[in-house]
Design a protein around this motif. Structure first.
Motif, PDB file in Angstrom:
ATOM      1  N   CYS A 248       0.826  -1.218   0.000  1.00 31.25           N
ATOM      2  CA  CYS A 248       0.000   0.000   0.000  1.00 31.25           C
ATOM      3  C   CYS A 248       0.856   1.261   0.000  1.00 31.25           C
ATOM      4  O   CYS A 248       0.608   2.201  -0.766  1.00 31.25           O
ATOM      5  CB  CYS A 248      -0.918   0.004   1.226  1.00 31.25           C
ATOM      6  SG  CYS A 248      -2.312  -1.124   1.109  1.00 31.25           S
ATOM      7  N   VAL A 249       1.855   1.292   0.855  1.00 29.44           N
ATOM      8  CA  VAL A 249       2.713   2.478   0.966  1.00 29.44           C
ATOM      9  C   VAL A 249       3.458   2.732  -0.344  1.00 29.44           C
ATOM     10  O   VAL A 249       3.518   3.865  -0.846  1.00 29.44           O
ATOM     11  CB  VAL A 249       3.693   2.330   2.141  1.00 29.44           C
ATOM     12  CG1 VAL A 249       4.709   3.464   2.136  1.00 29.44           C
ATOM     13  CG2 VAL A 249       2.940   2.302   3.471  1.00 29.44           C
ATOM     14  N   GLY A 250       4.025   1.651  -0.920  1.00 28.59           N
ATOM     15  CA  GLY A 250       4.760   1.806  -2.177  1.00 28.59           C
ATOM     16  C   GLY A 250       3.866   2.290  -3.299  1.00 28.59           C
ATOM     17  O   GLY A 250       4.245   3.182  -4.069  1.00 28.59           O
ATOM     18  N   LEU A 270     -10.157   7.336  -2.563  1.00 30.69           N
ATOM     19  CA  LEU A 270     -11.047   6.276  -2.092  1.00 30.69           C
ATOM     20  C   LEU A 270     -10.338   4.923  -2.085  1.00 30.69           C
ATOM     21  O   LEU A 270     -10.429   4.171  -1.101  1.00 30.69           O
ATOM     22  CB  LEU A 270     -12.293   6.209  -2.981  1.00 30.69           C
ATOM     23  CG  LEU A 270     -13.300   5.110  -2.650  1.00 30.69           C
ATOM     24  CD1 LEU A 270     -13.942   5.355  -1.288  1.00 30.69           C
ATOM     25  CD2 LEU A 270     -14.368   5.013  -3.737  1.00 30.69           C
ATOM     26  N   ILE A 271      -9.613   4.621  -3.165  1.00 30.60           N
ATOM     27  CA  ILE A 271      -8.899   3.347  -3.244  1.00 30.60           C
ATOM     28  C   ILE A 271      -7.817   3.268  -2.174  1.00 30.60           C
ATOM     29  O   ILE A 271      -7.646   2.237  -1.510  1.00 30.60           O
ATOM     30  CB  ILE A 271      -8.297   3.170  -4.649  1.00 30.60           C
ATOM     31  CG1 ILE A 271      -9.413   3.057  -5.689  1.00 30.60           C
ATOM     32  CG2 ILE A 271      -7.402   1.939  -4.706  1.00 30.60           C
ATOM     33  CD1 ILE A 271      -8.933   3.049  -7.116  1.00 30.60           C
ATOM     34  N   SER A 275      -7.892   0.716   1.055  1.00 32.31           N
ATOM     35  CA  SER A 275      -6.814  -0.277   1.154  1.00 32.31           C
ATOM     36  C   SER A 275      -6.130  -0.210   2.513  1.00 32.31           C
ATOM     37  O   SER A 275      -5.853  -1.249   3.141  1.00 32.31           O
ATOM     38  CB  SER A 275      -5.790  -0.053   0.032  1.00 32.31           C
ATOM     39  OG  SER A 275      -6.391  -0.181  -1.238  1.00 32.31           O
ATOM     40  N   PHE A 276      -5.848   0.986   2.986  1.00 35.78           N
ATOM     41  CA  PHE A 276      -5.221   1.110   4.304  1.00 35.78           C
ATOM     42  C   PHE A 276      -6.176   0.679   5.420  1.00 35.78           C
ATOM     43  O   PHE A 276      -5.744   0.158   6.450  1.00 35.78           O
ATOM     44  CB  PHE A 276      -4.738   2.553   4.537  1.00 35.78           C
ATOM     45  CG  PHE A 276      -3.428   2.870   3.880  1.00 35.78           C
ATOM     46  CD1 PHE A 276      -2.232   2.413   4.426  1.00 35.78           C
ATOM     47  CD2 PHE A 276      -3.378   3.614   2.718  1.00 35.78           C
ATOM     48  CE1 PHE A 276      -1.017   2.706   3.830  1.00 35.78           C
ATOM     49  CE2 PHE A 276      -2.166   3.918   2.110  1.00 35.78           C
ATOM     50  CZ  PHE A 276      -0.979   3.456   2.660  1.00 35.78           C
ATOM     51  N   VAL A 319     -16.868  -1.322  -2.426  1.00 42.04           N
ATOM     52  CA  VAL A 319     -16.409   0.069  -2.445  1.00 42.04           C
ATOM     53  C   VAL A 319     -15.758   0.403  -3.782  1.00 42.04           C
ATOM     54  O   VAL A 319     -15.965   1.485  -4.352  1.00 42.04           O
ATOM     55  CB  VAL A 319     -15.430   0.319  -1.278  1.00 42.04           C
ATOM     56  CG1 VAL A 319     -14.773   1.693  -1.406  1.00 42.04           C
ATOM     57  CG2 VAL A 319     -16.159   0.217   0.056  1.00 42.04           C
ATOM     58  N   MET A 320     -14.963  -0.518  -4.338  1.00 43.84           N
ATOM     59  CA  MET A 320     -14.313  -0.287  -5.627  1.00 43.84           C
ATOM     60  C   MET A 320     -15.345  -0.141  -6.744  1.00 43.84           C
ATOM     61  O   MET A 320     -15.233   0.755  -7.593  1.00 43.84           O
ATOM     62  CB  MET A 320     -13.368  -1.448  -5.956  1.00 43.84           C
ATOM     63  CG  MET A 320     -12.199  -1.628  -5.007  1.00 43.84           C
ATOM     64  SD  MET A 320     -11.122  -0.175  -4.909  1.00 43.84           S
ATOM     65  CE  MET A 320     -11.639   0.492  -3.320  1.00 43.84           C
ATOM     66  N   VAL A 321     -16.346  -1.005  -6.744  1.00 51.02           N
ATOM     67  CA  VAL A 321     -17.386  -0.944  -7.777  1.00 51.02           C
ATOM     68  C   VAL A 321     -18.141   0.374  -7.687  1.00 51.02           C
ATOM     69  O   VAL A 321     -18.429   1.021  -8.706  1.00 51.02           O
ATOM     70  CB  VAL A 321     -18.358  -2.136  -7.637  1.00 51.02           C
ATOM     71  CG1 VAL A 321     -19.578  -1.953  -8.534  1.00 51.02           C
ATOM     72  CG2 VAL A 321     -17.643  -3.437  -7.983  1.00 51.02           C
ATOM     73  N   TYR A 322     -18.454   0.806  -6.459  1.00 52.16           N
ATOM     74  CA  TYR A 322     -19.154   2.074  -6.268  1.00 52.16           C
ATOM     75  C   TYR A 322     -18.311   3.239  -6.789  1.00 52.16           C
ATOM     76  O   TYR A 322     -18.807   4.101  -7.534  1.00 52.16           O
ATOM     77  CB  TYR A 322     -19.479   2.280  -4.788  1.00 52.16           C
ATOM     78  CG  TYR A 322     -19.965   3.682  -4.467  1.00 52.16           C
ATOM     79  CD1 TYR A 322     -21.277   4.050  -4.754  1.00 52.16           C
ATOM     80  CD2 TYR A 322     -19.104   4.610  -3.894  1.00 52.16           C
ATOM     81  CE1 TYR A 322     -21.718   5.331  -4.460  1.00 52.16           C
ATOM     82  CE2 TYR A 322     -19.540   5.899  -3.618  1.00 52.16           C
ATOM     83  CZ  TYR A 322     -20.846   6.259  -3.907  1.00 52.16           C
ATOM     84  OH  TYR A 322     -21.275   7.536  -3.626  1.00 52.16           O
TER      85      TYR A 322
END
Length: 329
Positions: A248-250, A270-271, A275-276, A319-322
């Protein structure tokens, strides 16, 4: 009695308001010299989103009656590109033609580095309006008005932008009022004719979506895998969680280098946030699982683990689909 007198005066007040409005419209259009202006954009390049700029090469032309203009008037010397960082005229591609009716037709090619405030709210499914503002110098809106040559203004057939769909050009002509008098003794604020050439472009974002955000999606897969680690393998979850965190950080640093700072919550934000969150949920749920098992609550720990597993496994894709569906609208 006072109320009746006020009612009697209302029609007169209404007529005065109408006449004032009519004078304003007449003033904006009466006795001004019309100068048709058009553009042919040959190339767009160096679309730099983090630096908020792009570069353009184009032909711009005008037609005017020299008898109505100041003696030293030349169109290319009496305009400026107001949103350009730098711009220059190509001298050997600057022509003037005298028409049969006595009017002068000018054609000038220029290159310019333009400031552009990119809208990255829906990146990488974003739509942009690449805009060039030209404005009259010296001659204000009392004297001239720019008229769009919509018939001949266009983007060149050979112009292509990799990863973008270029749409037909739009032209907007208006009077721009400055909030300052520029120190003029009369105290009148400057109002100058301005024309905006707008090129709408749409990004082909599906490939970029998967490549730019791949690290976040990998972290989701890792977090889902760790819930299969139970019993003696629970302690191994920490290693997987750290792997997901590094992914995630990278990926965050990679995406942040591609986008400018923005005060609007975007699809990219949002992504990243989602993810975090699942990484944090994975860490907290693993700690809770260990604590419950140490207290001898294996059954409760198992139910808790199943609930969190389904929340993460189904919630993140939802959440990704939204987010993507909102960006594609």
């Amino acid at each position: 009695m006072q109320r009746i007198s006020r009612l009697l005066f209302l029609p007169f007040i209404f007529l005065l308001a109408l006449s004032a409005k009519a004078e304003e419209v007449t003033y904006a259009n009466d006795n001004r010299i019309e100068i048709p202006v058009g553009i042919y954009i040959t190339s767009l390049y160096d679309l730099d989103i983090p630096a908020k700029k792009f570069t353009v090469s184009a032909w711009i032309w005008s037609t005017y009656d020299p008898a109505l203009m100041p003696e030293d008037y030349k169109f290319h010397n009496k305009i400026e590109i107001t949103n350009a960082r730098t711009w220059s005229i190509i001298e050997n591609e600057n022509f003037s033609i005298k028409n049969s009716d006595g009017k002068i037709h000018t054609m000038t090619k220029f290159t310019a580095e333009i400031n552009q405030d990119w809208d990255v709210k829906h990146f990488p499914f974003d739509k942009q309006e690449v805009t060039i503002h030209i404005e009259s110098i010296e001659l204000d809106s009392k004297q001239i008005v720019f008229v769009p040559d919509t018939t001949n203004s266009m983007v060149g057939d050979e112009l292509t932008l990799t990863g973008w769909n270029v749409l037909p050009i739009e032209i907007r002509a208006f009077d721009y009022k400055y909030p300052t008098t520029f120190g003029i003794q009369s105290g009148a604020k400057g109002i100058y004719p301005r024309m905006s050439f707008v090129v709408p472009i749409e990004r082909y974002g599906h490939r970029i979506f998967w490549t730019y955000f791949l690290g976040f999606f990998v972290s989701y897969i890792i977090i889902c895998i760790l819930y299969f680690f139970s019993g003696e393998l629970i302690e191994s979850r920490v290693g997987l969680i750290m792997t997901a965190l590094f992914a995630c950080v990278g990926n965050k640093y990679t995406v942040d280098l591609l986008l400018p700072s923005n005060d609007v919550f975007s699809l990219s934000d949002l992504i990243q946030v989602a993810s975090f969150i699942i990484v944090g949920v994975g860490l907290l749920s693993s700690v809770m699982l260990v604590v419950l098992m140490q207290k001898g609550m294996e059954a409760l720990a198992h139910k808790f683990d199943i609930v969190i597993t389904w929340l993460v496994a189904l919630g993140y894709p939802a959440v990704m689909v939204y987010g993507v569906s909102m960006a594609l609208q």
